[in-house]
Design a protein around this motif. Structure first.
Motif, PDB file in Angstrom:
ATOM      1  N   ASP A 229       0.806  -1.170  -0.040  1.00 42.25           N
ATOM      2  CA  ASP A 229       0.047  -0.016   0.136  1.00 42.25           C
ATOM      3  C   ASP A 229       0.967   1.249   0.033  1.00 42.25           C
ATOM      4  O   ASP A 229       1.924   1.164   0.491  1.00 42.25           O
ATOM      5  CB  ASP A 229      -0.926   0.000   1.399  1.00 42.25           C
ATOM      6  N   THR A 230       0.474   2.398  -0.510  1.00 48.91           N
ATOM      7  CA  THR A 230       1.001   3.674  -0.355  1.00 48.91           C
ATOM      8  C   THR A 230       0.838   3.863   0.992  1.00 48.91           C
ATOM      9  O   THR A 230      -0.313   4.169   1.371  1.00 48.91           O
ATOM     10  CB  THR A 230       0.419   4.716  -1.606  1.00 48.91           C
ATOM     11  N   LEU A 231       1.916   4.579   1.844  1.00 48.52           N
ATOM     12  CA  LEU A 231       1.771   4.903   3.100  1.00 48.52           C
ATOM     13  C   LEU A 231       2.005   6.442   3.060  1.00 48.52           C
ATOM     14  O   LEU A 231       2.897   7.005   2.503  1.00 48.52           O
ATOM     15  CB  LEU A 231       2.529   4.163   4.109  1.00 48.52           C
ATOM     16  N   LYS A 232       1.246   6.951   4.173  1.00 49.57           N
ATOM     17  CA  LYS A 232       1.406   8.427   4.404  1.00 49.57           C
ATOM     18  C   LYS A 232       1.588   8.768   5.807  1.00 49.57           C
ATOM     19  O   LYS A 232       1.110   8.383   6.627  1.00 49.57           O
ATOM     20  CB  LYS A 232       0.054   9.277   3.668  1.00 49.57           C
ATOM     21  N   GLN A 233       2.418   9.797   6.201  1.00 48.52           N
ATOM     22  CA  GLN A 233       2.406  10.325   7.477  1.00 48.52           C
ATOM     23  C   GLN A 233       1.427  11.288   7.632  1.00 48.52           C
ATOM     24  O   GLN A 233       0.971  12.098   6.688  1.00 48.52           O
ATOM     25  CB  GLN A 233       3.774  11.018   7.627  1.00 48.52           C
TER      26      GLN A 233
ATOM     27  N   ILE B  12      -2.457  15.227   5.866  1.00 49.69           N
ATOM     28  CA  ILE B  12      -1.244  14.574   5.187  1.00 49.69           C
ATOM     29  C   ILE B  12      -0.120  15.252   5.460  1.00 49.69           C
ATOM     30  O   ILE B  12      -0.088  16.438   4.849  1.00 49.69           O
ATOM     31  CB  ILE B  12      -1.410  13.866   3.715  1.00 49.69           C
ATOM     32  N   THR B  13       1.009  14.509   5.937  1.00 48.82           N
ATOM     33  CA  THR B  13       2.093  15.686   6.347  1.00 48.82           C
ATOM     34  C   THR B  13       3.565  15.028   5.426  1.00 48.82           C
ATOM     35  O   THR B  13       4.498  15.895   5.402  1.00 48.82           O
ATOM     36  CB  THR B  13       2.670  15.686   8.011  1.00 48.82           C
ATOM     37  N   GLY B  14       3.377  14.077   4.725  1.00 49.38           N
ATOM     38  CA  GLY B  14       4.463  13.517   3.941  1.00 49.38           C
ATOM     39  C   GLY B  14       4.333  11.894   3.653  1.00 49.38           C
ATOM     40  O   GLY B  14       3.391  11.345   4.210  1.00 49.38           O
ATOM     41  N   PRO B  15       5.233  11.754   2.514  1.00 46.38           N
ATOM     42  CA  PRO B  15       4.923  10.113   2.305  1.00 46.38           C
ATOM     43  C   PRO B  15       5.894   9.111   3.114  1.00 46.38           C
ATOM     44  O   PRO B  15       6.811   9.665   4.033  1.00 46.38           O
ATOM     45  CB  PRO B  15       5.644  10.145   1.020  1.00 46.38           C
TER      46      PRO B  15
END
Length: 394
Positions: free
Chosen positions: A143-147, A153-156
């Motif tokens: 999966d594509t994960l994000k912070q 959403i603060t970053g990849p």
């Protein structure tokens, strides 16, 4: 190993969870999937993985039902199984399981009963991989994960350096017990046994996991398990047979490697790896039975990483491939044709080495000199034929 000999590997099956998120009105391990409980499916996989001590950690008040599930699954290995009562946390439950281990146990696996469809080959592969470090099976994160910070959403997140951990997780017994003693003394709680082991300074490495080893935590997970089992039962569950042959000429460098053993003083066989025609024939038989191609496709000259590799590498990787494809190894029968080396004196040793490389599957080996006929009779090389029986997991 005889029916009542003591194994040196144990598996602690943690079945003490309440199953609150599953909302099934019973402890998670005792929830029905298809007429059998989550625990029964997990234990069927454990007992199919090979002889080992089995300690099942039951929820308080559920010991009798867990005992019944163990009796139903264990069969002739009932003498290797026991039930203990779990604690308030998973860590306390595993600690209770550690207290029940036989004196001769050297390797300990810790397994979640909630991973009910874990292939037996994955369990065996973890046991075989433990040496001085911990071992966990894991899958790559797809999966594509994000912070995030709240809804923002603060970053990849770089998923290439991440892996999704599964069970069983395996460890050297002494080091794991020391790690648990340190965790109990400090009062720290860890998310899994690998984290606890690492916190005590232990090294942990990973092997390939399986899509079937997912954890049943939510109603959606339970439905997924039921669907997989229903799909399997819609067609006859039949075993599959594969045949493999391999031929190598004498003429390599160093000593002979055959049937997973080194034969000092014997002329070696030539080949891309170590020339072990027995191991190579077994690989072809297993791959053919599973419809996964052949040894050249997966281990040939296009794969230089296998140059010089020995039987345990080829057979271990093949067992992993079969498990990922949904198959368990039943047994393998091998016949060697050659007038040397003299095989009978090391037959049992060879069968044990090949079985261990395949995660505990039964392997038998016979040898014939062909009465001195043909290229094998003239001492020019060795020919091997292998027949393998596999069956769908579950």
């Amino acid at each position: 190993m005889t029916a009542h000999s003591t194994p040196d590997t144990a598996i602690i099956v943690v079945a003490a969870g309440s199953g609150t998120r599953l909302a099934a009105g019973a402890p998670k391990a005792l929830v029905d999937i298809d007429g059998r409980t989550v625990l029964r499916h997990a234990l069927d996989g454990v007992f199919a993985a090979g002889p080992m001590q089995v300690v099942v950690v039951a929820p308080a008040g559920g010991e009798q039902q867990v005992e019944a599930e163990v009796r139903a699954s264990a069969g002739e290995r009932r003498h290797l199984a026991s039930v203990v009562t779990g604690g308030a946390t998973r860590q306390q439950s595993v600690a209770a399981g550690l207290e029940a281990l036989y004196d001769g146990i050297r390797t300990v696996l810790v397994h979640d009963a909630a991973r009910a469809l874990t292939p037996p080959a994955q369990i065996a592969a973890v046991a075989a991989a433990v040496a001085h470090a911990g071992v966990i099976p894991a899958l790559p994160v797809v999966d594509t994960l994000k912070q995030v910070d709240g809804d923002e959403i603060t970053g990849p997140v770089d998923r290439s350096v991440l892996a999704a951990a599964q069970t069983p997780q395996g460890f050297p017994r002494g080091a794991l017990q020391e790690a648990y003693a340190a965790a109990i003394a400090s009062g720290e709680e860890h998310t899994d046994d690998a984290a606890l082991f690492a916190a005590a300074g232990g090294a942990v490495r990973r092997i390939d996991g399986s899509e079937r080893a997912f954890k049943i935590t939510t109603p959606a997970d339970l439905e997924r398990a039921r669907t997989l089992l229903a799909d399997r039962s819609a067609v006859p569950v039949l075993p599959r047979i594969g045949v493999g042959t391999d031929v190598h000429a004498f003429g390599g460098e160093g000593d002979l490697w055959l049937a997973g053993l080194e034969w000092p003083g014997e002329q070696p066989l030539s080949g891309h790896s170590d020339g072990d025609a027995v191991a190579h024939a077994i690989v072809d038989a297993l791959l053919g039975a599973a419809g996964l191609g052949d040894i050249g496709q997966h281990f040939g000259t296009a794969h230089p990483e296998y140059a010089g590799a020995h039987a345990e590498v080829f057979l271990g990787r093949t067992a992993e491939m079969l498990a990922q494809a949904g198959f368990a190894i039943g047994n393998v029968s091998v016949q060697i044709k050659g007038n040397r080396p003299r095989f009978s004196g090391r037959r049992a040793e060879a069968e044990q080495a090949l079985s261990a490389a395949l995660g505990g599957a039964s392997v038998s080996v016979s040898a014939t000199t062909t009465d001195g006929l043909g290229f094998t009779g003239r001492g020019e090389g060795i020919a091997v034929t292998a027949v393998a029986l596999i069956h769908p997991l579950g």
